[in-house]
Design a protein around this motif. Structure first.
Motif, PDB file in Angstrom:
ATOM      1  N   UNK A  96       8.505 -19.549  12.879  1.00 52.20           N
ATOM      2  CA  UNK A  96       7.268 -19.777  12.128  1.00 52.20           C
ATOM      3  C   UNK A  96       6.043 -19.742  13.041  1.00 52.20           C
ATOM      4  N   UNK A  97       6.185 -20.278  14.275  1.00 51.94           N
ATOM      5  CA  UNK A  97       5.081 -20.262  15.236  1.00 51.94           C
ATOM      6  C   UNK A  97       4.700 -18.830  15.601  1.00 51.94           C
ATOM      7  N   UNK A  98       5.689 -18.012  15.959  1.00 55.32           N
ATOM      8  CA  UNK A  98       5.416 -16.624  16.325  1.00 55.32           C
ATOM      9  C   UNK A  98       4.858 -15.844  15.143  1.00 55.32           C
ATOM     10  N   UNK A  99       5.454 -16.043  13.964  1.00 52.03           N
ATOM     11  CA  UNK A  99       4.981 -15.326  12.772  1.00 52.03           C
ATOM     12  C   UNK A  99       3.551 -15.722  12.420  1.00 52.03           C
ATOM     13  N   UNK A 100       3.218 -16.985  12.602  1.00 52.44           N
ATOM     14  CA  UNK A 100       1.870 -17.459  12.290  1.00 52.44           C
ATOM     15  C   UNK A 100       0.836 -16.817  13.211  1.00 52.44           C
ATOM     16  N   UNK A 101       1.158 -16.754  14.505  1.00 51.33           N
ATOM     17  CA  UNK A 101       0.225 -16.140  15.459  1.00 51.33           C
ATOM     18  C   UNK A 101       0.092 -14.651  15.186  1.00 51.33           C
ATOM     19  N   UNK A 102       1.232 -13.976  14.969  1.00 52.47           N
ATOM     20  CA  UNK A 102       1.197 -12.537  14.682  1.00 52.47           C
ATOM     21  C   UNK A 102       0.418 -12.264  13.406  1.00 52.47           C
ATOM     22  N   UNK A 103       0.654 -13.062  12.373  1.00 52.44           N
ATOM     23  CA  UNK A 103      -0.050 -12.880  11.103  1.00 52.44           C
ATOM     24  C   UNK A 103      -1.547 -13.100  11.275  1.00 52.44           C
ATOM     25  N   UNK A 104      -1.924 -14.093  12.070  1.00 54.03           N
ATOM     26  CA  UNK A 104      -3.348 -14.384  12.296  1.00 54.03           C
ATOM     27  C   UNK A 104      -4.031 -13.216  12.980  1.00 54.03           C
ATOM     28  N   UNK A 105      -3.380 -12.685  14.030  1.00 53.25           N
ATOM     29  CA  UNK A 105      -3.968 -11.551  14.763  1.00 53.25           C
ATOM     30  C   UNK A 105      -4.081 -10.329  13.867  1.00 53.25           C
ATOM     31  N   UNK A 106      -2.994  -9.998  13.178  1.00 57.21           N
ATOM     32  CA  UNK A 106      -2.974  -8.778  12.361  1.00 57.21           C
ATOM     33  C   UNK A 106      -3.933  -8.885  11.182  1.00 57.21           C
ATOM     34  N   UNK A 107      -3.848  -9.999  10.444  1.00 54.58           N
ATOM     35  CA  UNK A 107      -4.652 -10.123   9.222  1.00 54.58           C
ATOM     36  C   UNK A 107      -6.131 -10.339   9.519  1.00 54.58           C
TER      37      UNK A 107
ATOM     38  N   UNK B  42      -5.375   3.332  11.628  1.00 53.14           N
ATOM     39  CA  UNK B  42      -5.328   1.965  11.094  1.00 53.14           C
ATOM     40  C   UNK B  42      -4.268   1.852   9.999  1.00 53.14           C
ATOM     41  N   UNK B  43      -4.209   2.823   9.113  1.00 51.10           N
ATOM     42  CA  UNK B  43      -3.254   2.789   8.001  1.00 51.10           C
ATOM     43  C   UNK B  43      -1.821   2.772   8.504  1.00 51.10           C
ATOM     44  N   UNK B  44      -1.524   3.612   9.491  1.00 48.52           N
ATOM     45  CA  UNK B  44      -0.160   3.698  10.022  1.00 48.52           C
ATOM     46  C   UNK B  44       0.233   2.402  10.729  1.00 48.52           C
ATOM     47  N   UNK B  45      -0.644   1.930  11.618  1.00 47.50           N
ATOM     48  CA  UNK B  45      -0.314   0.763  12.444  1.00 47.50           C
ATOM     49  C   UNK B  45      -0.202  -0.506  11.612  1.00 47.50           C
ATOM     50  N   UNK B  46      -1.189  -0.748  10.756  1.00 44.11           N
ATOM     51  CA  UNK B  46      -1.159  -1.977   9.958  1.00 44.11           C
ATOM     52  C   UNK B  46       0.000  -1.963   8.969  1.00 44.11           C
ATOM     53  N   UNK B  47       0.293  -0.806   8.405  1.00 47.64           N
ATOM     54  CA  UNK B  47       1.394  -0.718   7.445  1.00 47.64           C
ATOM     55  C   UNK B  47       2.720  -1.123   8.057  1.00 47.64           C
ATOM     56  N   UNK B  48       3.011  -0.566   9.249  1.00 47.03           N
ATOM     57  CA  UNK B  48       4.298  -0.868   9.886  1.00 47.03           C
ATOM     58  C   UNK B  48       4.367  -2.301  10.392  1.00 47.03           C
ATOM     59  N   UNK B  49       3.266  -2.797  10.969  1.00 48.04           N
ATOM     60  CA  UNK B  49       3.290  -4.144  11.554  1.00 48.04           C
ATOM     61  C   UNK B  49       3.279  -5.251  10.502  1.00 48.04           C
ATOM     62  N   UNK B  50       2.607  -5.031   9.388  1.00 44.20           N
ATOM     63  CA  UNK B  50       2.645  -6.022   8.308  1.00 44.20           C
ATOM     64  C   UNK B  50       4.069  -6.145   7.780  1.00 44.20           C
ATOM     65  N   UNK B  51       4.783  -5.010   7.713  1.00 39.12           N
ATOM     66  CA  UNK B  51       6.177  -5.040   7.260  1.00 39.12           C
ATOM     67  C   UNK B  51       7.042  -5.857   8.212  1.00 39.12           C
ATOM     68  N   UNK B  52       6.800  -5.715   9.535  1.00 45.03           N
ATOM     69  CA  UNK B  52       7.649  -6.380  10.521  1.00 45.03           C
ATOM     70  C   UNK B  52       7.296  -7.855  10.689  1.00 45.03           C
ATOM     71  N   UNK B  53       5.986  -8.151  10.811  1.00 45.66           N
ATOM     72  CA  UNK B  53       5.583  -9.464  11.307  1.00 45.66           C
ATOM     73  C   UNK B  53       4.938 -10.392  10.284  1.00 45.66           C
TER      74      UNK B  53
END
Length: 327
Positions: free
Chosen positions: A198-209, A249-260
């Motif tokens: 949850x800690x890693x996902x929260x940080x990744x989500x914060x950076x990405x979103x 942007x479309x390619x990178x955000x699409x794949x990373x949102x799916x993963x993280x």
């Protein structure tokens, strides 16, 4: 590794991909090696063109050269070990190497998102405030943007990754991935794995979103401004300056949102590995290609550079031929 309920990990075994024959291994090794070398060459070309041609010494291309530099290290952080595993069949990675690979992968990935956000702000200023662009996006501010992205990217996961050596691991030391991704490593932890994930996902989500939010807001203003341009040619020209960035942007955000950015319980590691290939291997190759093929300035300068090199080679060959004839 000492097996039991709790164990001290000295190394991990990277499972990689389920390849059944030596031919499949050789084919994958060849494909990955070609992609890796191509990515290095294309990104280095972008860096050199921006550095050598004064016409590209603008914030847009300075940030682009930073993205190219980041892509070189980003793909290297995972692909080099993958190539060694495929070539030598040695899937062992020591604990320290695994933690370092995870840190650099996450940090370089975070830097990429921050750079994309900075690039979207640059495009917003260029299109929505063209008369004040040189005043707002000064060279000093551009350098501050770039440094902020690198420092921010390498700071996000510093503390969480540094805590991993203190966490006990249970059972197997086999990583179901082709590199030390945190989602796969955390699966091997003991009862602390839930809150750590949850800690890693929260940080990744914060950076990405957060970077995505900046990009979306910037493009909302950009599209609104473009639609107000009276001439069709003006609208096309304005759109063309953003097309490359928007595609990346479309390619990178699409794949990373799916993963993280998904809930941890919905994580499917086998599917994540496939998407991670797109994010960590294919994207660093696509970025320079997209920016080169869709950017008229870079295409013109690249064509001029190739022509100059070709003419210089012809001139040197002619001089060499004349010297040989005189002798």
């Amino acid at each position: 590794m000492e097996m039991g309920n709790q164990s001290t990990v000295s190394y991990f075994i990277i499972q990689g991909f389920a390849l059944r024959s030596r031919l499949q291994v050789s084919l994958l090794l060849t494909i990955i090696l070609i992609i890796y070398i191509s990515s290095l060459v294309f990104n280095i070309i972008i860096i050199l063109i921006v550095y050598l041609d004064h016409r590209l010494h603008t914030p847009m291309y300075v940030l682009l050269s930073n993205l190219a530099f980041q892509d070189i290290w980003f793909i290297s952080s995972t692909v080099l070990k993958m190539l060694i595993c495929l070539a030598e069949g040695n899937n062992i990675i020591f604990f320290t190497g695994c933690i370092l690979q995870m840190y650099f992968y996450l940090s370089l990935g975070s830097t990429e998102f921050l750079l994309l956000g900075a690039m979207s702000v640059d495009r917003y200023v260029a299109i929505c405030h063209p008369l004040h662009y040189n005043v707002i996006m000064t060279q000093r501010r551009c350098i501050q943007f770039a440094l902020g992205c690198w420092i921010g990217g390498f700071s996000c996961f510093l503390i969480p990754v540094s805590l991993i050596p203190m966490i006990p691991f249970c059972g197997s030391n086999s990583i179901n991935h082709f590199f030390c991704d945190y989602s796969a490593v955390i699966k091997l932890m003991c009862s602390t794995s839930r809150w750590f994930e949850l800690l890693f996902s929260s940080i990744a989500s914060t950076v990405i979103l957060s970077s995505l939010l900046i990009t979306v807001i910037s493009y909302a203003y950009i599209i609104t401004s473009i639609l107000r341009i009276p001439s069709a040619s003006g609208r096309r020209k304005a759109f063309s300056t953003c097309a490359s960035h928007f595609t990346v942007v479309s390619i990178i955000y699409g794949s990373c949102i799916f993963i993280y950015v998904r809930p941890p319980q919905s994580s499917l590691l086998d599917l994540t590995k496939v998407v991670a290939i797109l994010n960590s291997v294919i994207t660093p190759l696509l970025n320079p290609l997209i920016y080169t093929l869709r950017n008229n300035n870079i295409k013109v300068i690249l064509r001029e550079t190739v022509t100059k090199i070709f003419l210089k080679m012809q001139e040197n060959l002619l001089i060499t031929t004349k010297k040989t004839a005189w002798n």
